[in-house]
Design a protein around this motif. Structure first.
Motif, mmCIF file in Angstrom:
data_model
loop_
_atom_site.group_PDB
_atom_site.id
_atom_site.type_symbol
_atom_site.label_atom_id
_atom_site.label_comp_id
_atom_site.label_asym_id
_atom_site.label_seq_id
_atom_site.Cartn_x
_atom_site.Cartn_y
_atom_site.Cartn_z
ATOM 1 N N TRP A 141 0.840 -1.189 0.000
ATOM 2 C CA TRP A 141 0.000 0.000 0.000
ATOM 3 C C TRP A 141 0.886 1.254 0.000
ATOM 4 O O TRP A 141 2.074 1.161 0.321
ATOM 5 C CB TRP A 141 -0.899 0.008 1.248
ATOM 6 C CG TRP A 141 -1.795 -1.187 1.362
ATOM 7 C CD1 TRP A 141 -1.437 -2.433 1.779
ATOM 8 C CD2 TRP A 141 -3.178 -1.246 1.037
ATOM 9 N NE1 TRP A 141 -2.521 -3.283 1.757
ATOM 10 C CE2 TRP A 141 -3.622 -2.575 1.297
ATOM 11 C CE3 TRP A 141 -4.116 -0.320 0.572
ATOM 12 C CZ2 TRP A 141 -4.928 -2.987 1.096
ATOM 13 C CZ3 TRP A 141 -5.427 -0.739 0.369
ATOM 14 C CH2 TRP A 141 -5.823 -2.051 0.626
ATOM 15 N N PRO A 142 0.305 2.408 -0.291
ATOM 16 C CA PRO A 142 1.098 3.647 -0.184
ATOM 17 C C PRO A 142 1.669 3.854 1.211
ATOM 18 O O PRO A 142 2.734 4.468 1.377
ATOM 19 C CB PRO A 142 0.090 4.737 -0.556
ATOM 20 C CG PRO A 142 -0.891 4.045 -1.442
ATOM 21 C CD PRO A 142 -1.018 2.655 -0.900
ATOM 22 N N SER A 143 0.986 3.312 2.217
ATOM 23 C CA SER A 143 1.448 3.472 3.601
ATOM 24 C C SER A 143 2.477 2.429 4.012
ATOM 25 O O SER A 143 2.977 2.449 5.133
ATOM 26 C CB SER A 143 0.259 3.407 4.559
ATOM 27 O OG SER A 143 -0.408 2.152 4.428
ATOM 28 N N GLY A 144 2.777 1.453 3.135
ATOM 29 C CA GLY A 144 3.778 0.455 3.470
ATOM 30 C C GLY A 144 3.335 -0.967 3.198
ATOM 31 O O GLY A 144 2.387 -1.234 2.432
ATOM 32 N N LEU A 145 4.019 -1.902 3.852
ATOM 33 C CA LEU A 145 3.772 -3.328 3.707
ATOM 34 C C LEU A 145 2.926 -3.818 4.882
ATOM 35 O O LEU A 145 3.290 -3.606 6.044
ATOM 36 C CB LEU A 145 5.110 -4.072 3.662
ATOM 37 C CG LEU A 145 5.072 -5.604 3.605
ATOM 38 C CD1 LEU A 145 4.399 -6.085 2.325
ATOM 39 C CD2 LEU A 145 6.489 -6.175 3.724
ATOM 40 N N TRP A 146 1.813 -4.520 4.578
ATOM 41 C CA TRP A 146 0.886 -4.996 5.606
ATOM 42 C C TRP A 146 0.537 -6.465 5.348
ATOM 43 O O TRP A 146 0.720 -6.981 4.256
ATOM 44 C CB TRP A 146 -0.414 -4.186 5.576
ATOM 45 C CG TRP A 146 -0.297 -2.728 5.911
ATOM 46 C CD1 TRP A 146 0.271 -1.735 5.160
ATOM 47 C CD2 TRP A 146 -0.798 -2.100 7.093
ATOM 48 N NE1 TRP A 146 0.169 -0.519 5.783
ATOM 49 C CE2 TRP A 146 -0.508 -0.706 6.982
ATOM 50 C CE3 TRP A 146 -1.477 -2.537 8.224
ATOM 51 C CZ2 TRP A 146 -0.851 0.223 7.955
ATOM 52 C CZ3 TRP A 146 -1.833 -1.613 9.206
ATOM 53 C CH2 TRP A 146 -1.516 -0.253 9.074
ATOM 54 N N TYR A 147 0.023 -7.113 6.399
ATOM 55 C CA TYR A 147 -0.639 -8.404 6.165
ATOM 56 C C TYR A 147 -1.983 -8.409 6.880
ATOM 57 O O TYR A 147 -2.152 -7.808 7.950
ATOM 58 C CB TYR A 147 0.226 -9.601 6.588
ATOM 59 C CG TYR A 147 0.440 -9.797 8.071
ATOM 60 C CD1 TYR A 147 -0.485 -10.497 8.847
ATOM 61 C CD2 TYR A 147 1.586 -9.323 8.697
ATOM 62 C CE1 TYR A 147 -0.274 -10.700 10.204
ATOM 63 C CE2 TYR A 147 1.804 -9.516 10.055
ATOM 64 C CZ TYR A 147 0.862 -10.209 10.796
ATOM 65 O OH TYR A 147 1.049 -10.398 12.144
ATOM 66 N N GLN A 148 -2.935 -9.083 6.247
ATOM 67 C CA GLN A 148 -4.274 -9.212 6.797
ATOM 68 C C GLN A 148 -4.463 -10.639 7.299
ATOM 69 O O GLN A 148 -4.242 -11.606 6.548
ATOM 70 C CB GLN A 148 -5.331 -8.894 5.730
ATOM 71 C CG GLN A 148 -6.765 -8.903 6.271
ATOM 72 C CD GLN A 148 -7.797 -8.592 5.197
ATOM 73 O OE1 GLN A 148 -7.529 -8.751 4.005
ATOM 74 N NE2 GLN A 148 -8.983 -8.158 5.611
#
Length: 599
Positions: free
Chosen positions: A396-403
């Motif tokens: 995402w523009p805000s960084g790396l995430w996991y759901q």
């Protein structure tokens, strides 16, 4: 030669053989009718096994309904034959007396299809070659079959290397003193396989009743529970067996065999014998009870075309208390297997559309919306949290995430998203690490330890994927470079070149079911998979998808399938059959596959 002369000749041949396992076919001189002729001690042991096995628990509701239907003369019918994958002409044990293996395997095949929707022909040769304490061609029973599989722990497909039945003309003597399988156990490939959680034989209560109503209802109840019935029967001498041989050879599949004429005869050692088959259904629709029958699948081929399906009909209203003079025990034995196969992991298909992130469960034909917004970069799946379900990693523009695949909650991994992302168990701890490429190289993040590890200082110019290519229990990284297609060993971090030209898209998944991931890529000539263990390329399709690809076991057969995006929508290609199934008319922007539901 007349039919009567042939039968007479057959009787003379049989009367001169004491422990032979087969009799010559009346209509095919190069074939054989194998029956089991155990010595008296072995026969009594098998009889005792039948009597002492636990009784099958009959579903009371089904049983009550069937008894009531029978008393009212209401016809019912059922067939489980569609659960068995077989070629009738190849369902032929030849001169080998391992009918008990064929019948027991058929019971397992139906269970595998019923439980896991895996329509697979299983191997008989596996037991024949790998059972060491006695030779299967000399006979056996359901207890021996069950005990062997309980110890072995899995069944294998007929299509595995050397797993098709080849002992059709094996040479041996019985009681077993010499001769053995022609296929060494070590030459049979055991991957892929179907793990067995538990297996045990049960006896269906059919004896000791004053009428045949309860035995019939009990057998029907087992069949209506989607379980096949292992049926073994014993005849006293050569003359009686010649009667059944004649019925099998000269009658058509619509004829009904009446075994009651053989009850009460005197057992002759060396001539009396047994045979095992599998009951797959029944029909009592006819108003005349004499025309009611069990549907029985044999393992003697097709009788020169007289029995194109390898079937015969067995009289339903028979004497279930039949005995023979000279042996102890009932001579008509109805059993089944309580077998449980390990439920395979099935991957869901995940994609991003303009209205969010969605997952599709192929088994349930069900869509689930995971999130209402759309990531700006790539996605990947892997069990990051270690709860047995895949989580979704996204950029995402805000960084790396996991759901979290279970709770759908979000966790931030890093402030800057990578250019490419993948997920796989690099450390071998049972949890997937998150892999990505940044300007300073390839890195992975271990969620359990909150630790970053740099894998390489340079950056691939194409896509990446993760899968256990080397078979060491750890994920390796497949990546695309100007110099071609490479994989990096997740344990040693060493590099291996696969091909001089890198594909446009790449994925990794166990297409062959051998426990190692194949490398899957798209080139201008189509979709190809590369088996690292065999150093072998396989062309999966001649056209090229215009969007991303992913790999995961969508069908639940223990093999990875390939999901891909086309102008016509999103599709998956079955890794075993290479057949195609359409999932949705519109292809997603990003694509992944993983077991979100834990099914």
């Amino acid at each position: 030669m007349s039919r009567g002369a042939i039968v007479l000749l057959l009787a003379l041949v049989l009367s001169s053989v004491v422990f032979a396992q087969e009799a010559l076919l009346p209509d095919e001189a190069d074939r054989a009718f194998p029956i089991m002729r155990p010595d008296p001690v072995t026969l009594q042991k098998w009889m005792d096994d039948y009597e002492t096995a636990p009784r099958e628990e009959i579903n009371p509701e089904i049983h009550s309904y069937l008894l009531q239907a029978g008393s009212l003369g209401v016809g019912t019918s059922l067939s489980l034959l569609n659960h068995i994958q077989y070629t009738p002409s190849e369902r032929n044990q030849g001169s080998c007396g391992n009918c008990w293996v064929w019948a027991g395997t058929a019971v397992m095949e139906i269970a595998l299809d019923v439980q896991n929707s895996i329509h697979e022909r299983l191997s008989m040769q596996f037991l024949n070659s790998c059972k060491t304490n006695s030779y299967a061609c000399c006979g056996g029973n359901l207890s021996i079959f069950s005990n062997w599989y309980s110890t072995t722990g899995y069944a294998i497909p007929w299509s595995n290397t050397n797993a098709s039945f080849q002992d059709i003309y094996s040479s041996y003597s019985c009681p077993w003193t010499s001769g053995s399988t022609i296929v060494p156990c070590a030459s049979i490939s055991t991957t892929p396989n179907y793990p067995i959680t538990s297996i045990s034989p049960t006896t269906i209560s059919t004896t000791g009743f004053s009428s045949d109503a309860t035995p019939i209802a009990n057998i029907k109840a087992v069949l209506n529970s989607n379980k096949a019935v292992f049926f073994a029967w014993w005849l006293a001498d050569n003359i009686d067996w010649n009667g059944f041989f004649s019925f099998w050879s000269y009658q058509f599949e619509t004829a009904i065999w009446d075994p009651d004429v053989y009850c009460g005869h005197t057992w002759v050692n060396g001539q009396g014998g047994g045979h095992a088959v599998v009951i797959v259904g029944y029909n009592d629709d006819d108003a005349d009870p004499a025309n009611h029958y069990w549907i029985v699948l044999n393992s003697w081929g097709t009788a020169s075309g007289n029995r194109p399906n390898g079937l015969f009909r067995l009289k339903m209203h028979m004497n279930y208390n039949c005995t023979l003079a000279g042996i102890s025990g009932f001579t008509r034995q109805f059993q089944t297997l309580n077998v449980t196969f390990n439920t395979p992991v099935r991957a869901e298909i995940l994609g991003t559309w303009s209205n969010g992130i969605w997952s599709y469960n192929v088994a349930a034909s069900n869509w689930t919306k995971m999130y209402s917004y759309v990531p700006s970069g790539a996605i990947a799946t892997g069990d990051v949290t270690g709860d047995g379900r895949a989580d979704v990693v996204s950029c995402w523009p805000s960084g790396l995430w996991y759901q979290n695949g279970t709770t759908l909650g979000w966790t931030k991994v890093y402030d800057t998203a990578p250019d490419k992302v993948a997920a796989g168990d690099i450390t071998g701890d049972g949890r997937a690490e998150i892999l990505g490429t940044w300007s300073n190289g390839i890195w992975y993040f271990n969620v359990a330890t909150s630790n970053w590890t740099k894998m390489y200082s340079y950056v691939p110019n194409g896509p990446i994927a993760a899968g256990d290519v080397t078979g060491d229990g750890r994920a390796d990284i497949v990546s695309c470079w100007p110099s071609g297609l490479w994989y990096q060993n997740g344990a040693t971090l060493g590099w291996t070149k696969v091909y001089d030209t890198a594909p446009d898209k790449v994925a990794a998944g166990d297409i062959t079911g051998d426990g190692r991931a194949e490398i899957i890529g798209t080139w201008s000539s189509g979709i190809w998979s590369y088996n690292v263990a065999a150093s072998n390329w396989t062309k999966m399709y001649s056209d090229v998808p215009n969007g991303p690809i992913a790999a995961g076991d969508i069908t639940g057969d223990g093999r990875a399938d390939v999901v891909s995006c086309w102008p016509s929508g999103v599709w998956y290609q079955n890794g075993a059959t290479l057949g195609w199934t359409k999932v949705y008319d519109t292809a997603p922007g990003n694509l992944a596959a993983g077991d979100i539901t834990g099914n």
